[in-house]
Design a protein around this motif. Structure first.
Motif, PDB file in Angstrom:
ATOM      1  N   ARG A 469      48.666  31.224  46.389  1.00 10.84           N
ATOM      2  CA  ARG A 469      47.938  32.467  45.308  1.00 10.84           C
ATOM      3  C   ARG A 469      47.192  33.407  46.186  1.00 10.84           C
ATOM      4  O   ARG A 469      46.568  32.909  47.319  1.00 10.84           O
ATOM      5  CB  ARG A 469      47.064  31.831  44.551  1.00 10.84           C
ATOM      6  N   THR A 470      47.586  34.677  46.120  1.00 10.46           N
ATOM      7  CA  THR A 470      46.854  35.778  46.780  1.00 10.46           C
ATOM      8  C   THR A 470      45.305  35.828  46.433  1.00 10.46           C
ATOM      9  O   THR A 470      44.964  35.238  45.415  1.00 10.46           O
ATOM     10  CB  THR A 470      47.364  37.112  46.617  1.00 10.46           C
ATOM     11  N   ILE A 471      44.512  36.174  47.321  1.00 13.09           N
ATOM     12  CA  ILE A 471      42.994  36.441  47.155  1.00 13.09           C
ATOM     13  C   ILE A 471      43.153  37.232  45.918  1.00 13.09           C
ATOM     14  O   ILE A 471      41.872  36.707  44.971  1.00 13.09           O
ATOM     15  CB  ILE A 471      42.660  36.889  48.368  1.00 13.09           C
ATOM     16  N   ASP A 472      43.594  38.248  45.721  1.00  6.87           N
ATOM     17  CA  ASP A 472      43.242  38.970  44.513  1.00  6.87           C
ATOM     18  C   ASP A 472      43.650  38.340  43.193  1.00  6.87           C
ATOM     19  O   ASP A 472      42.963  38.435  42.220  1.00  6.87           O
ATOM     20  CB  ASP A 472      44.358  40.033  44.703  1.00  6.87           C
ATOM     21  N   GLU A 473      44.814  37.364  43.136  1.00  4.22           N
ATOM     22  CA  GLU A 473      45.027  36.394  42.120  1.00  4.22           C
ATOM     23  C   GLU A 473      44.019  35.448  41.679  1.00  4.22           C
ATOM     24  O   GLU A 473      43.654  35.172  40.731  1.00  4.22           O
ATOM     25  CB  GLU A 473      46.313  35.714  42.338  1.00  4.22           C
ATOM     26  N   ILE A 474      43.428  34.788  42.957  1.00  6.20           N
ATOM     27  CA  ILE A 474      42.195  33.928  42.602  1.00  6.20           C
ATOM     28  C   ILE A 474      41.260  34.634  42.268  1.00  6.20           C
ATOM     29  O   ILE A 474      40.503  34.301  41.172  1.00  6.20           O
ATOM     30  CB  ILE A 474      42.208  33.287  44.128  1.00  6.20           C
ATOM     31  N   ASP A 475      41.036  35.788  42.658  1.00 10.60           N
ATOM     32  CA  ASP A 475      39.768  36.624  42.230  1.00 10.60           C
ATOM     33  C   ASP A 475      39.800  36.993  40.604  1.00 10.60           C
ATOM     34  O   ASP A 475      38.872  36.867  39.859  1.00 10.60           O
ATOM     35  CB  ASP A 475      39.637  38.106  43.028  1.00 10.60           C
ATOM     36  N   ALA A 476      40.972  37.304  40.378  1.00 18.30           N
ATOM     37  CA  ALA A 476      41.122  37.839  38.991  1.00 18.30           C
ATOM     38  C   ALA A 476      40.857  36.603  38.049  1.00 18.30           C
ATOM     39  O   ALA A 476      40.256  36.578  37.061  1.00 18.30           O
ATOM     40  CB  ALA A 476      42.462  38.342  38.781  1.00 18.30           C
ATOM     41  N   THR A 477      41.488  35.215  38.322  1.00 16.30           N
ATOM     42  CA  THR A 477      41.201  34.202  37.341  1.00 16.30           C
ATOM     43  C   THR A 477      39.729  33.683  37.559  1.00 16.30           C
ATOM     44  O   THR A 477      39.167  33.434  36.427  1.00 16.30           O
ATOM     45  CB  THR A 477      41.895  33.019  38.191  1.00 16.30           C
TER      46      THR A 477
END
Length: 485
Positions: A469-477
Motif C-alpha cells: 500500500r502506498t503512503i498516500d493510500e495508508i494516509d487516506a485510510t
C-alpha cells in the motif's frame, strides 16, 4: 462539526490527488536507481555507526568493571543512561523531522551521537572529583538521545524515496547493518582496545560525524515532506534526482496547493490502534538490548573466558544478526508484515528461552548457550527489519516521523527495563560480573523472551497489514475515521 470535517477532507483529498500525480512516477518505477541506492547506503552506514556508538559501552564496561570495582548500582546506571535518553530523544527528533524536514534532522542526530561519544574519551578516573562512572552515565544519556532520534528519522526518509512494493524490503535493508555496529564494537574490543585502551574506543565513536558530509552530498529532502509543505518545485527536483530523470518530465500541479502545516504532536493520540500496534511491537527491543548490553559479561561468566575472547565471539553473533535482517527484509514484502512479524517474533522468544535453559549444556565441546544465542540473534535482530519499517508505516503522512518517534520512543523503554531487568535477576549487590549467578540465567532469559512473544502476538492479532500500500493510500485510510467524528 461533521460538515466542517467533510469540507476539510475534500480539500485535503484534492491536495493529495495533485501530489499523487507527481508521485506516480515513483510508484511506477520497476528498478531502483543508483541515487536511490545512495540514500539507502547512507542510511545503512548511519545506522551502523550509530549502533556502534550505542553498544560500545558494553565492551568498555567489560574492561573497567574489575579495575574500577564498580558496584551493581553504578554499572546499572551506566548501562541504563542511554535508555533514559532514548525515550525523549525519539519523541523529540521525530517531531523535529516532521517540522523541519528529514534531511536536516538526519544530520543533527548524527552529530548528536558522535559528539556525545567522543567526549567520553576524556572520562576521568574513578577517584576523580567527578567519578568516572558518573561522567560515563551523563554522556551516555545524550548518546541514547541521538541514537533513537537517528532511527526515527532515517527510516521514514528512505521509505519516502521508494515505491510501495519495495518499501518493506528496502526500509528493512536500512536496519541490516545495525548488528554490524555491534560487530565493529566486537572487533574493536577484541583487537583495538589492548592497543589504544578503552578511552581510545570512544574516539573511534566520532565517526558518525562524517555522515554529515555524506548526507549533504548524497541525500536530498524527502519529496513527500516537500509536497506537504507546498514546495512543489523543490519536490520535483528531489524526485527527479532520485529517479535520475529530467525534472521537466515531472509535471507540476496546475494549481499549487496550500502548504500543509505539520499537525501538533498530540494528534497522534487520535490513532489508538496505530499507537498500540507500534508500541507493542517496538517494545520487543527490551529483549535484544537487555541481552546485548550484558552478553559480554554473560559469556565471561558462562563460558569462563576473558573479555577479549568474549568480544571475539560476538563477531559471529553479529554476523548471524546481519543475515537475520537480510532474510526478514525479504520476508516482510514476501508474506506481509503481520505474518512475518508473528513468525519471527515467536521464533525469537523460543530461542531466547532455550538459551537460558541450556546454558550449561555442551555438545562435543560446543556450548549450546553460545549456539542458541547466535540463533536468537538471527531471529531477534531479524525481527527489527520488520518492526522498524512497520512502526513508520502506520501513521498519517503529516505525522509519520512523529509517530515513528512515539512508537520507537516507547520501545526504547526497553533500553531501560531490558538491562535493568537482567541486572536485577542475574546481578548482585556487590560487583556485577564476578558475583552474578548461573542459577538466575533461566528466569532472566525467560524475562527477555516474553518481550518477543508480546510483539509477535501484537502482530498476529492487532497489527494492520501495510504490504503493497502506498503512503498516500495508508494516509487516506487513517484520516477517514478521525475526520468523521
Amino acid at each position: 462539526m461533521y460538515i466542517v470535517a467533510a469540507i476539510v477532507c475534500r480539500h485535503r483529498a484534492g491536495q493529495d490527488e495533485m501530489e499523487g500525480r507527481m508521485l506516480e512516477h515513483l510508484e511506477q518505477q520497476q528498478k531502483l536507481t543508483r541515487n536511490q541506492w545512495r540514500i539507502i547506503a547512507t542510511a545503512n552506514l548511519g545506522d551502523m555507526l550509530d549502533f556502534f556508538d550505542f553498544f560500545l559501552i558494553g565492551y568498555v564496561l567489560a574492561f573497567i568493571i574489575g579495575s574500577w570495582k564498580l558496584t551493581f548500582g553504578q554499572s546499572a546506571v551506566i548501562l541504563l543512561a542511554s535508555g533514559l535518553g532514548a525515550v525523549p530523544g525519539a519523541f523529540f527528533w521525530g517531531w523535529m523531522a516532521d517540522k523541519f524536514g528529514r534531511r536536516t534532522i538526519f544530520m543533527a542526530t548524527a552529530l548528536n551521537v558522535s559528539i556525545a561519544t567522543g567526549i567520553m574519551a576524556f572520562t576521568p578516573d574513578q577517584d576523580a572529583l567527578i567519578p568516572g562512572w558518573f561522567f560515563l552515565a551523563f554522556f551516555r544519556f545524550f548518546v541514547g538521545f541521538g541514537n533513537a532520534g537517528l532511527i526515527a528519522v532515517d527510516i521514514p526518509l528512505v521509505q519516502e524515496f521508494v515505491p510501495a512494493y519495495k518499501r518493506g524490503w528496502v526500509s528493512g535493508l536500512t536496519t541490516v547493518l545495525l548488528p554490524a555496529g555491534n560487530l565493529m564494537g566486537a572487533v574493536s574490543g577484541a583487537f583495538l582496545a589492548p592497543l589504544i585502551g578503552w578511552r581510545g574506543l570512544f574516539l573511534i565513536g566520532l565517526a558518525p560525524a562524517l555522515l554529515v558530509l555524506m548526507i549533504r552530498y548524497w541525500v536530498p529532502e524527502s519529496p513527500h515532506w516537500l509536497l506537504r509543505r507546498g514546495r512543489m518545485e523543490e519536490a520535483r527536483r528531489s524526485l527527479a534526482w532520485a529517479l535520475q530523470m529530467d525534472p521537466q518530465q515531472i509535471a507540476l500541479p496546475t494549481s499549487v496547493p496550500d502548504a500543509v502545516k505539520p499537525l501538533p504532536w498530540t494528534e497522534l493520540f487520535r490513532y489508538p490502534r496505530s499507537i498500540a500496534a507500534g508500541c507493542l511491537t517496538a517494545i520487543s527491543q527490551t529483549g535484544g538490548v537487555g541481552l546485548l548490553l550484558w552478553i559480554i559479561a554473560l559469556f565471561v561468566l558462562v563460558l569462563r573466558i576473558t573479555p577479549a575472547e568474549a568480544s571475539y565471539l560476538m563477531i559471529y553473533v553479529s554476523i548471524l544478526g546481519i543475515l537475520g535482517r537480510l532474510f526478514c527484509s525479504y520476508l516482510s514484502d514476501a508474506i506481509g508484515r503481520k505474518a512475518s512479524g508473528a513468525i519471527i517474533g515467536y521464533a525469537g522468544a523460543i530461542t531466547m528461552a532455550l538459551a537460558g535453559y541450556m546454558n550449561s549444556v555442551w555438545l562435543g565441546g560446543v556450548s549450546m548457550f553460545f549456539v542458541l544465542v547466535m540463533a536468537q540473534r538471527f531471529f531477534g535482530d531479524g525481527s527489527y527489519a520488520i518492526i522498524g519499517p512497520y512502526i513508520a508505516e502506520v501513521w498519517p503522512a503529516r505525522l509519520r516521523a512523529s509517530g515513528m518517534g512515539l512508537a520507537y520512543g516507547v520501545g526504547n523503554i526497553g533500553k531501560i527495563i531490558g538491562p535493568l531487568g537482567l541486572a536485577l535477576i542475574i546481578g548482585s549487590s556487590n560487583y556485577v560480573s564476578p558475583k552474578a549467578t548461573l542459577d538466575a540465567i533461566v528466569p532472566a532469559f525467560l524475562y527477555l523472551a516474553f518481550w518477543y512473544a508480546l510483539a509477535a502476538t501484537a502482530f498476529a492479532f492487532l497489527a494492520v497489514e501495510t504490504k503493497g500500500r502506498t503512503i498516500d493510500e495508508i494516509d487516506a485510510t487513517l484520516v477517514k475515521a478521525p475526520a468523521a467524528e
